[in-house]
Design a protein around this motif. Structure first.
Motif: not given
Lengths: 256, 446, 481
Positions: A104, A100, A160, A83-86, A144, A164, A156-157
């Motif tokens: 996912a 969304f 997610q 997982f990448l939190a951007m 989103v 996940l 929000n990241e």
């Protein structure tokens, strides 16, 4: 768990090596911080590991639980637990945050041969986790990341991520643009997810975040490779002396 | 052509008579040059004069205002004192002055041009080296009635040429004067403007009508801006009752070149300004700003065709419109992104104020796009002055007329601030204020 | 890693799911158009004299007209003498109950997913089934009848309610309106008729399902919907056609009339056969749709999801006559392969305080072209009129085109018009973001496209929104990704 060996990468179409033989091992339960000056290759590392277009791996390897990450499509890496939190979460107009997330989750479940989560169970889960992160129901209904403040985007990241339940979490400059309260909420969220079978790779420019998410290991990335590693005190030393002071004048940041 | 036929009107005989009169007399009206004039005239006759049934003339009836018995312009001169108020660009600016479409060297001031820069009457070029005038690069769209007519009846104009790397530090002003006259007349000047690589020019184009007359100005400009060149144009069009002007400007831009034009079309029975910009190199930029302000029974029409032919270019169209009384304003701007013109950024905005129930605004902001990696947008708004703002001003003690004028003036401000030359900016502000009720009370804003 | 474009290519060449042909004996008029053919159609339909006269007058008018050429579409000239203007399944008599319907026709609609039944799936929807030139069944008539609602084929309405038909037919779209409307007025064979009496809120969705089956024919249906004072109706139209190499012409006319305080919501999910990936075959969809908000406070709302047809030429419009009346147009047009769509709306503001809203989303893929063409016209009488227009185009791949051609004409200073348009593509950032969260590229494209269209999809009646969403995904999946 995450095993990076001698990783070399360029930006597609350019000769310049951004990653220059980077090696790193993250074992389950560990939190690694990667610090480095601007242009050291921090974000490139995050993107190469997650499979974003526009980068070319020219050497080395990266595996997650023995599986070759570099061979996989981005969604397959996600299904494998990456997982990448951007740093800059992307807006998707017209798609609700909730929808969304569910899409996912179910995509990843499907890829793993698991059953789809029922609407009821999903709602329950999302509400529970959102509450922990102080994400309101209204934010879940909105498109989103659209019109989100900097803090809302980052929370929000993390939401997610919490939904996940990845094996390895990469946080790319998650602290950038956050005020102190938002930083604390985000850090609490991350800390709550720390567990013996999950690894973290926290990419940051400043050590501030590390006051809240205490790392087991700190690495200094510069010129595309890890120049030095240490424990938490390395981050404090960097804060005090700057990159130039720790690594030598040639690594000092040009006014950034 | 048969499809066109029932959409255009048969030209009146006056045009053919004019051609006859020019024969052997005007520059470039013998031999091969005459053949070209004749060919252009045949094209004009075949094309006819557009009626509103031609899409590009949907809102402006050319047949009714242009297809009339105009004679060739009288060889008049003017009192220099009437011209001086229109000087712009500072005392160092160079000036070329045309009266009724013909250059008047004795009024002009073109001394001290840098080496490699030429400003000449087009008539000289037509007489000596007519082959220099037309070049295919900007000459690929002759299917235009009024351009064909211009080619047939052109007598003079401005020839401006800058060789590679040449820059003029001060502005060059071209003033086009239309005189008063007893009978209706027409003029068909043509400007040829060429900037070589990395050349730089600030141009001020001023069109002014003095006194009463019925006239038709049919002007064509072909402008080449080579790689790395930079052209800035401030343009004003100020005419009176009975005056009609059709100006067709065609720009071709090379790589990394730049065009910025700001136009103020303030008065005249009819003003039609057509612009076509072709971005033929990469990384070039074209900016077209404008203000249209018809009142009385004036009709102002702007048509823009912005062609992105190569990748990585930018363009911006920004037009404001104020229509009052029975005035009518038309804005038809089109962004055309050709195949392969990737990474185009192109914007267009047209905001209109409708100040009277008898005024009319027509807008047609078009996009035609054949490349996917582009950012294009257009916006158009139309409405009256904002009641909240109006109330605010009135609650501060201003009477309604003054408040309206002040807000109208403020509305035009965004265009005015894009005018490059300060003196032109002042002139335009004065022109606007003189048209607003109580404008004299707002003089400080000018 | 594949880019969006590659995914598009990868999925190009999808199949049309409704392309089968029903084998049923048909009654077909000889090819070509003449007074005799019109009299033949008129006789078959047992038209009253006034209607026969109307058809003949329209035909005369049509002969003097030329096909429009201003739209941004290219097609081979249509040979109007090579088309058969009447085709009907051979049935001795219109079945008295749904049980008597020809099993072949019944099977056809079952295959299309809209069985002729007053059954559970479509419990909330009454359907008029139009097969080639005629209506073959209408469900829920009895239930609607109890409320005074008339929902039947227009042929039946002409016989049973001539006064209503005669009063309103051609009153919104006169025969001379345009070339295709004139043709329709001359040869229309069937279509739907709806009348909602004063003060009645129609309790279910009314729907017509159009199916072209015969080859060498066209479909020229005519729909007339009248919402009397204070009434409300939501109407939906769907359509499919077999896969054929030839182009077939569909030239329909739809007229809506809303009286005082009435509201009509008209939704279309258009999925005519679009032709193959080489552009062979497909329906020419040349349709005139117009609604008149005749009464004060009336409202007409058009929603369309256009995924099919080789060529689409349609501009569902609103004439806002009544004071405070409202017109809406929500549109999604998807073109792929060689499809061409030139669609949009006209909002004509006549009454005071009339409002209109236009939301148009165009998605072009493959080598297709999509054009939004619209007119917002505010007449001098339209004190306080408001319009808001939003047109967004999305291009998928670098071989397609997306165009926006709005006309804005304002003659009242108290009017306010706003128009915005953008063009964009699915960004690589958006795709990567979705994929990083585990969503496959194909699903990500569908997700993003659906998001792009959401404002319009939200306007569809619930029963059809899901269907439309799927349709959208299919049209793109097999061509765009």
């Amino acid at each position: 768990m995450l095993e990076i060996k001698d990783l070399q990468a360029t930006i597609e179409g350019q000769d310049k090596q951004i990653l220059n033989g980077l090696s790193l091992t993250v074992r389950p339960g560990e939190v690694h911080a990667i610090m480095g000056p601007n242009g050291s290759g921090k974000s490139t590392l995050a993107y190469v590991l997650s499979g974003r277009d526009g980068y070319e791996v020219t050497g080395g390897s990266a595996t997650l639980d023995g599986e070759d990450l570099l061979e996989l499509e981005p969604e397959e890496r996600a299904a494998a637990g990456l997982f990448l939190a951007m740093q800059y979460p992307v807006e998707i107009p017209g798609v609700s945050n909730m929808y969304f997330l569910r899409q996912a989750m179910n995509s990843i479940r499907k890829a793993r041969g698991e059953e789809e989560i029922s609407a009821g169970a999903f709602m329950k889960l999302v509400k529970e986790r959102a509450a922990l992160l102080g994400v309101g129901g209204e934010l879940l209904k909105r498109d989103v990341n659209r019109g989100f403040s900097g803090g809302e985007k980052k929370r929000n990241e993390i939401l997610q991520m919490a939904m996940l339940q990845p094996r390895i979490c990469i946080l790319d400059e998650t602290d950038s643009g956050l005020d102190i309260d938002a930083l604390r909420t985000v850090a609490d969220g991350v800390n709550a997810m720390r567990s013996p079978d999950r690894g973290f790779l926290i990419i940051t420019h400043y050590q501030r975040l590390l006051d809240y998410i205490v790392p087991d290991h700190v690495h200094v990335l510069a010129k595309g490779r890890i120049q030095t590693s240490g424990d938490r005190s390395l981050a404090l030393e960097l804060e005090e002396k700057g990159y130039g002071g720790v690594l030598g004048a040639e690594f000092a940041e040009v006014a950034a | 052509m048969s499809a066109l036929r029932n959409r255009t009107a048969e030209p009146v005989p006056g045009f053919a008579e004019a051609l006859e009169r020019l024969r052997g007399e005007a520059a470039g009206s013998s031999g091969r040059a005459l053949e070209q004039r004749n060919a252009a005239f045949e094209r004009f006759q075949a094309l006819g004069v557009p009626t509103p049934r031609v899409e590009n003339w949907k809102y402006t009836n050319a047949a009714s205002f242009a297809n009339r018995p105009f004679a060739l312009a009288p060889r008049g001169t003017v009192d220099p004192d009437l011209v001086i108020p229109h000087f712009a660009g500072g005392h160092k600016a160079r000036r070329l002055i045309l009266v009724n479409g013909r250059t008047v060297p004795q009024f002009s001031h073109l001394g001290g041009l840098p080496a490699g820069m030429t400003v000449r009457p087009l008539a000289q070029v037509l007489a000596e080296t007519p082959e220099l005038v037309d070049r295919t690069s900007v000459n690929d769209e002759p299917e235009h009635s009024f351009e064909a007519l211009n080619r047939a009846l052109v007598e003079d104009g401005a020839w401006i040429s800058l060789e590679d790397g040449v820059a003029l530090d001060e502005p060059l002003q071209v003033i086009s004067i239309l005189t008063e006259a007893e009978s209706a007349f027409m003029a068909h000047p043509r400007h040829v403007i060429r900037l070589g690589r990395n050349a730089k020019l600030r141009l001020i184009l001023t069109t002014v009508a003095l006194g009463q007359a019925e006239s038709l100005l049919n002007q064509v400009e072909t402008v080449e801006i080579a790689d790395g060149a930079d052209l800035t144009i401030d343009r004003t069009l100020e005419q009176g009752q009975g005056r009609s002007a059709i100006t067709r400007s065609r720009f071709v831009l090379g790589s990394r070149s730049r065009l910025q034009q700001t136009t103020a079309s303030i008065g005249g029975s009819l003003i039609r300004h057509e612009m076509e910009a072709r971005l033929r190199g990469t990384h070039s930029e074209a900016i077209l700003n404008g203000l249209m302000m018809p009142q009385g029974t004036e009709h102002v029409d702007t048509l823009i065709r912005m062609h992105h032919e190569m990748p990585d270019c930018q363009s911006d169209q920004f037009y404001k419109t104020v229509a009052d009384d029975r005035g009518r304003a038309v804005f038809a701007g089109k962004i055309f992104v050709h195949k392969d013109a990737q990474r185009t950024n192109s914007y267009q905005k047209n905001d209109s104020l409708l100040l009277s129930d008898d005024a009319e605004i027509d807008a047609k902001p078009e996009l035609e796009i054949y490349a996917d990696d582009v950012k294009c947008s257009h916006g158009a708004t139309c409405g009256d002055l904002d009641p909240a703002s109006l109330f605010y001003l009135r609650s501060r003690g201003m009477d309604e007329a003054l408040a309206r004028s002040m807000l109208t003036f403020a509305f035009t401000g965004e265009v005015l601030e894009r005018i490059a030359d300060e003196s032109v900016d002042h002139i335009v502000r004065r022109m606007i204020l003189s048209r607003l009720p109580g404008g004299e009370r707002l003089a400080e804003l000018g | 890693m594949a880019t969006a474009l590659e995914t598009v290519r990868e999925y190009t060449g999808g199949e049309y799911k409704y392309g089968f042909v029903t084998d049923i004996e048909a009654d077909i008029a000889p090819k070509g158009l003449s007074e005799d053919v019109i009299r033949l159609i008129s006789a078959k339909k047992q038209d009253p004299d006034w209607l026969t006269e109307m058809r003949l007058a329209a035909y005369k008018r049509w002969q003097t007209m030329t096909e429009p050429t201003w739209q941004k579409v290219d097609y081979e000239p249509i040979d109007y003498q090579a088309i058969s203007y009447y085709a009907a399944p051979k049935i001795k008599e219109r079945p008295k109950s749904l049980d008597e319907i020809d099993p072949e026709i019944r099977r056809t609609y079952e295959k299309l997913g809209i069985p002729i039944k007053e059954q559970e799936i479509l419990a909330g929807v009454a359907v008029d089934y139009v097969f080639d030139s005629v209506s073959v069944a209408t469900t829920f008539r009895k239930k609607l009848h109890e409320l005074g609602i008339i929902f039947c084929s227009i042929s039946e309405a002409i016989q049973d309610h001539p006064e209503l038909v005669r009063k309103y037919l051609g009153s919104v779209v006169p025969a001379g309106d345009n070339f295709f409307a004139a043709l329709n007025a001359a040869v229309f064979t069937d279509g739907s008729f709806v009348y909602i009496p004063k003060g009645v809120r129609c309790p279910m969705e009314l729907s017509t399902y159009f199916r072209i089956n015969e080859k060498g024919t066209g479909q020229f249906e005519r729909t007339l919907i009248i919402a009397d004072e204070g009434s409300y109706v939501s109407y939906l139209e769907g359509c499919t056609a077999p896969q054929r190499d030839e182009n077939q012409l569909h030239a329909a006319v739809v007229e809506l009339i809303a009286l005082d305080d009435a509201e009509i919501k008209y939704s279309t999910v258009q999925n005519w056969y679009p032709g193959d990936s080489e552009g062979k075959g497909g329906i020419y969809n040349f349709v005139t749709k117009r609604g008149a908000c005749r009464g004060k406070n009336s409202k007409i709302s058009w929603t369309q999801v256009e995924t099919g047809s080789a060529i689409t030429w349609k501009y569902p419009s609103c004439i806002l006559q009544g004071d405070n009346s409202v017109g809406e147009f929500y549109s999604v047009a998807v073109t792929n392969n060689r499809q061409q769509a030139d669609t949009g709306t006209k909002m004509i503001h006549i009454g005071k305080n009339t409002r209109s809203r236009i939301v148009a989303k165009g998605i072009s893929a493959g080598t297709s072209d999509s054009t939004y063409r619209g007119l917002v016209k505010v007449l001098k009488s339209a004190e306080g009129a408001r319009n808001y227009t939003q047109c967004d185009s999305m291009l998928i791949g670098d071989k397609c085109g997306a165009h926006t051609v709005p006309y804005i004409e304002v003659r009242n200073r108290s009017a306010k018009c706003e128009h915005e348009a953008t063009t964009s593509k699915i960004s690589d950032d958006q795709l990567f973001y979705c994929r990083q969260r585990g969503i496959s590229e194909e699903d990500a494209v569908a997700l993003i496209v659906n998001g792009f269209c959401r404002e319009v999809m939200d306007e569809l009646p619930m029963e059809f929104a899901v269907e439309a969403r799927k349709l959208l995904a299919i049209s793109l999946e097999h061509s765009v990704g």
